[in-house]
Design a protein around this motif. Sequence first.
Motif, mmCIF file in Angstrom:
data_model
loop_
_atom_site.group_PDB
_atom_site.id
_atom_site.type_symbol
_atom_site.label_atom_id
_atom_site.label_comp_id
_atom_site.label_asym_id
_atom_site.label_seq_id
_atom_site.Cartn_x
_atom_site.Cartn_y
_atom_site.Cartn_z
ATOM 1 N N PHE A 218 -32.432 -13.596 -7.862
ATOM 2 C CA PHE A 218 -31.871 -13.703 -8.812
ATOM 3 C C PHE A 218 -32.537 -12.995 -10.503
ATOM 4 O O PHE A 218 -31.863 -12.345 -11.145
ATOM 5 C CB PHE A 218 -31.257 -15.269 -9.751
ATOM 6 C CG PHE A 218 -30.837 -15.759 -8.827
ATOM 7 C CD1 PHE A 218 -29.613 -15.494 -8.157
ATOM 8 C CD2 PHE A 218 -30.900 -16.906 -8.024
ATOM 9 C CE1 PHE A 218 -28.649 -16.006 -7.079
ATOM 10 C CE2 PHE A 218 -29.937 -17.985 -6.799
ATOM 11 C CZ PHE A 218 -29.074 -17.344 -7.660
ATOM 12 N N ALA A 219 -33.761 -12.851 -10.190
ATOM 13 C CA ALA A 219 -34.819 -12.174 -11.217
ATOM 14 C C ALA A 219 -34.375 -10.954 -11.337
ATOM 15 O O ALA A 219 -34.315 -9.678 -12.748
ATOM 16 C CB ALA A 219 -36.080 -12.304 -10.768
ATOM 17 N N GLY A 220 -33.909 -9.971 -10.302
ATOM 18 C CA GLY A 220 -33.676 -9.067 -10.100
ATOM 19 C C GLY A 220 -32.075 -8.570 -10.401
ATOM 20 O O GLY A 220 -32.187 -7.491 -11.589
ATOM 21 N N ALA A 221 -31.363 -9.219 -10.738
ATOM 22 C CA ALA A 221 -30.119 -9.479 -10.959
ATOM 23 C C ALA A 221 -30.269 -10.223 -12.422
ATOM 24 O O ALA A 221 -28.824 -9.238 -12.684
ATOM 25 C CB ALA A 221 -29.385 -10.382 -10.211
ATOM 26 N N LEU A 222 -30.647 -10.478 -13.070
ATOM 27 C CA LEU A 222 -30.432 -11.225 -14.219
ATOM 28 C C LEU A 222 -30.674 -10.562 -15.259
ATOM 29 O O LEU A 222 -29.994 -10.722 -16.311
ATOM 30 C CB LEU A 222 -30.521 -12.441 -14.452
ATOM 31 C CG LEU A 222 -29.822 -13.465 -13.661
ATOM 32 C CD1 LEU A 222 -30.510 -15.503 -14.033
ATOM 33 C CD2 LEU A 222 -28.872 -13.572 -14.156
ATOM 34 N N GLY A 223 -31.454 -9.542 -15.028
ATOM 35 C CA GLY A 223 -31.768 -8.476 -16.337
ATOM 36 C C GLY A 223 -32.652 -9.224 -16.702
ATOM 37 O O GLY A 223 -33.977 -9.428 -16.968
ATOM 38 N N ALA A 224 -32.117 -9.528 -18.436
ATOM 39 C CA ALA A 224 -33.123 -9.886 -19.262
ATOM 40 C C ALA A 224 -33.448 -11.726 -19.208
ATOM 41 O O ALA A 224 -34.270 -12.053 -20.111
ATOM 42 C CB ALA A 224 -32.928 -9.411 -20.970
ATOM 43 N N ALA A 225 -32.266 -12.326 -18.597
ATOM 44 C CA ALA A 225 -32.426 -13.474 -18.613
ATOM 45 C C ALA A 225 -33.669 -13.826 -17.756
ATOM 46 O O ALA A 225 -33.719 -14.755 -17.261
ATOM 47 C CB ALA A 225 -31.443 -14.074 -18.385
ATOM 48 N N SER A 226 -33.436 -12.751 -16.004
ATOM 49 C CA SER A 226 -34.787 -13.286 -15.544
ATOM 50 C C SER A 226 -36.165 -13.943 -15.897
ATOM 51 O O SER A 226 -36.571 -14.372 -14.589
ATOM 52 C CB SER A 226 -35.519 -11.923 -15.018
ATOM 53 O OG SER A 226 -35.932 -11.058 -16.013
ATOM 54 N N PHE A 227 -36.179 -14.150 -17.120
ATOM 55 C CA PHE A 227 -37.036 -14.526 -16.600
ATOM 56 C C PHE A 227 -37.301 -16.086 -16.434
ATOM 57 O O PHE A 227 -38.216 -17.706 -15.882
ATOM 58 C CB PHE A 227 -38.124 -15.409 -18.156
ATOM 59 C CG PHE A 227 -36.916 -15.802 -19.132
ATOM 60 C CD1 PHE A 227 -37.026 -17.413 -19.329
ATOM 61 C CD2 PHE A 227 -36.129 -14.692 -19.948
ATOM 62 C CE1 PHE A 227 -35.773 -17.232 -21.085
ATOM 63 C CE2 PHE A 227 -34.868 -15.417 -20.885
ATOM 64 C CZ PHE A 227 -35.351 -16.941 -21.148
ATOM 65 N N LEU A 228 -36.047 -17.218 -16.295
ATOM 66 C CA LEU A 228 -36.010 -17.855 -16.081
ATOM 67 C C LEU A 228 -35.858 -18.490 -14.193
ATOM 68 O O LEU A 228 -36.658 -19.246 -13.698
ATOM 69 C CB LEU A 228 -34.406 -18.319 -16.000
ATOM 70 C CG LEU A 228 -33.742 -19.099 -17.463
ATOM 71 C CD1 LEU A 228 -32.525 -19.383 -17.868
ATOM 72 C CD2 LEU A 228 -34.767 -20.047 -17.753
ATOM 73 N N PRO A 229 -35.510 -17.479 -13.378
ATOM 74 C CA PRO A 229 -35.802 -17.862 -12.114
ATOM 75 C C PRO A 229 -37.455 -17.444 -11.469
ATOM 76 O O PRO A 229 -37.903 -18.004 -10.754
ATOM 77 C CB PRO A 229 -35.325 -16.517 -11.259
ATOM 78 C CG PRO A 229 -34.635 -16.157 -12.623
ATOM 79 C CD PRO A 229 -34.409 -16.183 -13.646
ATOM 80 N N ILE A 230 -37.917 -16.647 -13.172
ATOM 81 C CA ILE A 230 -39.224 -16.385 -12.818
ATOM 82 C C ILE A 230 -40.249 -17.444 -12.860
ATOM 83 O O ILE A 230 -41.151 -18.087 -11.998
ATOM 84 C CB ILE A 230 -39.288 -15.478 -13.307
ATOM 85 C CG1 ILE A 230 -39.416 -13.047 -13.225
ATOM 86 C CG2 ILE A 230 -41.598 -15.002 -13.708
ATOM 87 C CD1 ILE A 230 -39.901 -12.264 -13.892
ATOM 88 N N PHE A 231 -40.016 -18.374 -13.787
ATOM 89 C CA PHE A 231 -40.510 -19.962 -14.095
ATOM 90 C C PHE A 231 -40.090 -20.477 -13.278
ATOM 91 O O PHE A 231 -40.986 -21.344 -12.825
ATOM 92 C CB PHE A 231 -40.318 -20.023 -15.204
ATOM 93 C CG PHE A 231 -40.194 -19.638 -16.599
ATOM 94 C CD1 PHE A 231 -41.828 -18.980 -17.047
ATOM 95 C CD2 PHE A 231 -40.441 -19.301 -17.682
ATOM 96 C CE1 PHE A 231 -42.182 -19.009 -17.554
ATOM 97 C CE2 PHE A 231 -40.508 -18.824 -19.063
ATOM 98 C CZ PHE A 231 -41.288 -18.177 -18.951
ATOM 99 N N ALA A 232 -39.082 -20.648 -12.503
ATOM 100 C CA ALA A 232 -38.700 -21.372 -11.720
ATOM 101 C C ALA A 232 -39.456 -20.919 -10.243
ATOM 102 O O ALA A 232 -40.556 -21.557 -9.076
ATOM 103 C CB ALA A 232 -37.034 -21.242 -10.706
ATOM 104 N N ILE A 233 -39.731 -19.777 -9.889
ATOM 105 C CA ILE A 233 -40.189 -19.350 -9.076
ATOM 106 C C ILE A 233 -42.049 -19.799 -9.297
ATOM 107 O O ILE A 233 -42.653 -20.157 -8.091
ATOM 108 C CB ILE A 233 -40.962 -17.254 -8.754
ATOM 109 C CG1 ILE A 233 -39.511 -17.130 -8.509
ATOM 110 C CG2 ILE A 233 -41.822 -17.654 -8.055
ATOM 111 C CD1 ILE A 233 -38.913 -15.599 -8.364
#
Lengths: 267, 189
Positions: A218-233
């Motif tokens: 998800f982080a790879g696909a979401l572009g600028a919004a990828s911080f969300l999945p990264i926090f989830a990770i």
Amino acid sequence: MGKLFFYVALALVLVSGLVFAPEHAGLAIHPMDQFTVKALFGGDHVAWYTPTNVTLWMFLAIGAIFVLLVMGSANRGIVPSRAQSIAELAYGFIYKMVEDVAGKDAVKFFPYIMTLFMFIVTANFLGLIPMSFTTTSHFAVTGVLAVVVFVAITITGFVLHGVKFLGLFWVSSAPLALRPILALIEVISYFVRPVSLCIRLAGNIMAGHAVLKVFAGFAGALGAASFLPIFAISAFYALEVLVAFIQAYVFTILTCVYLKDALHPSH
Amino acid sequence: MASNTHDAGHGAADAAHGAADAAAHGSSGMPQLDFSTYGNQIWWLLVTLVVIYLILSRVALPRIAAILNERQGTITNDLAAAEDLKAKAVEAENAYNKALADARAEAQRIAAETRAEIQAEVDEAIAKADAEIAAKTAESETAIAEIRATALDNVKLVASDTASALVEALGGKDDTKLIAAAVAERTEG
């Protein structure tokens, strides 16, 4: 300090999302690829003797155990160093578990149980290193561990108690009419033990790592919004650290419980 | 991870390799169920377990057990030593008290002895003095008795001389025997 770190991380995530997003525009999630067994030195064929990533990470586990338990305790300090404290802690933890759960006469099995625990816990934690390979996520590995425990405990039971070991399945405190049914249930639950040991450990580790990988996709696909999945990770990674220890603990303590059955089969 | 390594930029050969990879593993979906790798995993797992067991049972566990025992021993020894020293201190205090009591008793004994000695000397001196006094008294009494006896004799002599002089002066006859008898009779009386 924590706030500064937070902003730096956020900026990094945003920049990297903007820079790398176009290349991974498609949602390419391969959560199971991380578990692929590959030959280390090329070649597609994996024979039983081929050095693979399994070999590499198992040997790294051996190295980690050696560093922690052997080199850590090399000073033999009366006042322990940090590494020695951890080694002593691990020793005391498992020794006390064996003594408390399986009984005093189970202490002669302590080295085997310590081997099991140290391997599982080290492999689990090594698997949490990014880009690593998690050996305990494979049913082949946990299955062998479970079968070794099962066979060893069954043999121990029969060697120590002979036919009386079968009394484990005959619940003499139950009414006579119920006993055959209970015996059937007991036998089934006895043979399910290795299966549950195997699947619990591999399943937990595999599921956790797959979820991390899905979030990463998800982080790879979401572009600028990828911080969300990264926090989830990040949050899930903390949970995985807990799981890595707890699953090793559960595997070991269940082994002790089964060992107690083999040493004292009477209900 | 695998998809990262097989980027499009690497060319056709890599793409073919990736396809083969996907065919080998992708079909089952889970590498865990790819039984062709089981032999490999089991073999290396057994090797690993044996090596870990040897490291633990030969080196690590005995060493850690020895360290823990040694620490326990050190603690026990220190406690025992402390207990020992405490007992010694108590013993020393008792010895000191005993010595003090002994010294006190000795002092009292010496004092009593000295007192008794002095008493004995004083008694002896008193007895000696008494004896001397008694001896001197007896001597004096003898001397007094002698003097008295002499005085009596003198009185008799004087009395008989006086009596004979009186008798003569009165014109009587000096009868010595008679006078002596009369004087004796009077002085005895």
